[in-house]
Write a protein that holds these residues in place. Structure first.
Motif, PDB file in Angstrom:
ATOM      1  N   GLN A  71       0.805  -1.214   0.000  1.00  0.00           N
ATOM      2  CA  GLN A  71       0.000   0.000   0.000  1.00  0.00           C
ATOM      3  C   GLN A  71       0.846   1.276   0.000  1.00  0.00           C
ATOM      4  O   GLN A  71       0.309   2.381   0.024  1.00  0.00           O
ATOM      5  N   VAL A  72       2.162   1.112  -0.034  1.00  0.00           N
ATOM      6  CA  VAL A  72       3.077   2.248  -0.022  1.00  0.00           C
ATOM      7  C   VAL A  72       3.698   2.386  -1.409  1.00  0.00           C
ATOM      8  O   VAL A  72       4.029   1.389  -2.054  1.00  0.00           O
ATOM      9  N   ASP A  73       3.862   3.618  -1.851  1.00  0.00           N
ATOM     10  CA  ASP A  73       4.529   3.864  -3.128  1.00  0.00           C
ATOM     11  C   ASP A  73       5.882   3.146  -3.119  1.00  0.00           C
ATOM     12  O   ASP A  73       6.679   3.346  -2.202  1.00  0.00           O
ATOM     13  N   PRO A  74       6.152   2.286  -4.121  1.00  0.00           N
ATOM     14  CA  PRO A  74       7.385   1.496  -4.120  1.00  0.00           C
ATOM     15  C   PRO A  74       8.663   2.327  -4.018  1.00  0.00           C
ATOM     16  O   PRO A  74       9.600   1.939  -3.321  1.00  0.00           O
ATOM     17  N   ALA A  75       8.719   3.457  -4.684  1.00  0.00           N
ATOM     18  CA  ALA A  75       9.929   4.293  -4.624  1.00  0.00           C
ATOM     19  C   ALA A  75      10.115   4.864  -3.220  1.00  0.00           C
ATOM     20  O   ALA A  75      11.233   4.891  -2.701  1.00  0.00           O
ATOM     21  N   LEU A  76       9.039   5.291  -2.606  1.00  0.00           N
ATOM     22  CA  LEU A  76       9.116   5.836  -1.243  1.00  0.00           C
ATOM     23  C   LEU A  76       9.499   4.743  -0.251  1.00  0.00           C
ATOM     24  O   LEU A  76      10.339   4.953   0.627  1.00  0.00           O
ATOM     25  N   TYR A  77       8.902   3.567  -0.407  1.00  0.00           N
ATOM     26  CA  TYR A  77       9.233   2.450   0.477  1.00  0.00           C
ATOM     27  C   TYR A  77      10.719   2.120   0.370  1.00  0.00           C
ATOM     28  O   TYR A  77      11.404   1.964   1.377  1.00  0.00           O
ATOM     29  N   GLU A  78      11.202   2.028  -0.853  1.00  0.00           N
ATOM     30  CA  GLU A  78      12.617   1.705  -1.064  1.00  0.00           C
ATOM     31  C   GLU A  78      13.519   2.762  -0.447  1.00  0.00           C
ATOM     32  O   GLU A  78      14.518   2.448   0.197  1.00  0.00           O
ATOM     33  N   GLU A  79      13.151   4.024  -0.625  1.00  0.00           N
ATOM     34  CA  GLU A  79      13.951   5.128  -0.088  1.00  0.00           C
ATOM     35  C   GLU A  79      14.001   5.115   1.435  1.00  0.00           C
ATOM     36  O   GLU A  79      15.045   5.323   2.035  1.00  0.00           O
ATOM     37  N   ARG A  80      12.857   4.862   2.063  1.00  0.00           N
ATOM     38  CA  ARG A  80      12.757   4.985   3.521  1.00  0.00           C
ATOM     39  C   ARG A  80      12.968   3.677   4.272  1.00  0.00           C
ATOM     40  O   ARG A  80      13.425   3.684   5.404  1.00  0.00           O
TER      41      ARG A  80
END
Length: 110
Positions: A71-80
């Motif tokens: 449910q999280v944007d993949p790019a944001l998840y990867e970054e954080r």
């Protein structure tokens, strides 16, 4: 869980109701997960914060669980979060949170 976060959670429950909220934890230490889970379900066991004696019964998930991750944007998840997945025992965290929820027999990580 510190008193400030307890206050934030209590305020959200007061505003939205407990049936409309899920707590997403990020701790990787089993003891911290246990304390946070107990705090938002049964009340602050240390009796130092706004949730002392307050049983919210909120459902608890972990950021490493696939249901949350999806449910999280993949790019944001990867970054954080991505670097944590590479350096921590994600399966152990998933097992711990399932055990704390009482669904330890569920072998599905997703």
């Amino acid at each position: 869980m510190d008193p400030e976060n307890q206050g934030l959670i209590k305020g959200l429950v007061d505003e939205h109701g407990s049936e409309n909220l899920v707590v997403v934890l990020g701790a990787a230490d089993e003891e911290a997960l246990e304390l946070a889970t107990e705090t938002v379900t049964e009340g602050d066991p240390a009796y130092v914060g706004p949730l002392a004696g307050v049983q919210l019964g909120l459902p608890v998930m972990h950021i490493f669980e696939e249901q949350v991750k999806e449910q999280v944007d993949p790019a944001l998840y990867e970054e954080r979060i991505g670097f944590l997945e590479m350096s921590l025992d994600v399966d152990a965290v998933r097992r711990a949170i399932r055990r704390l929820r009482g669904d330890e027999d569920d072998d599905d990580d997703g």
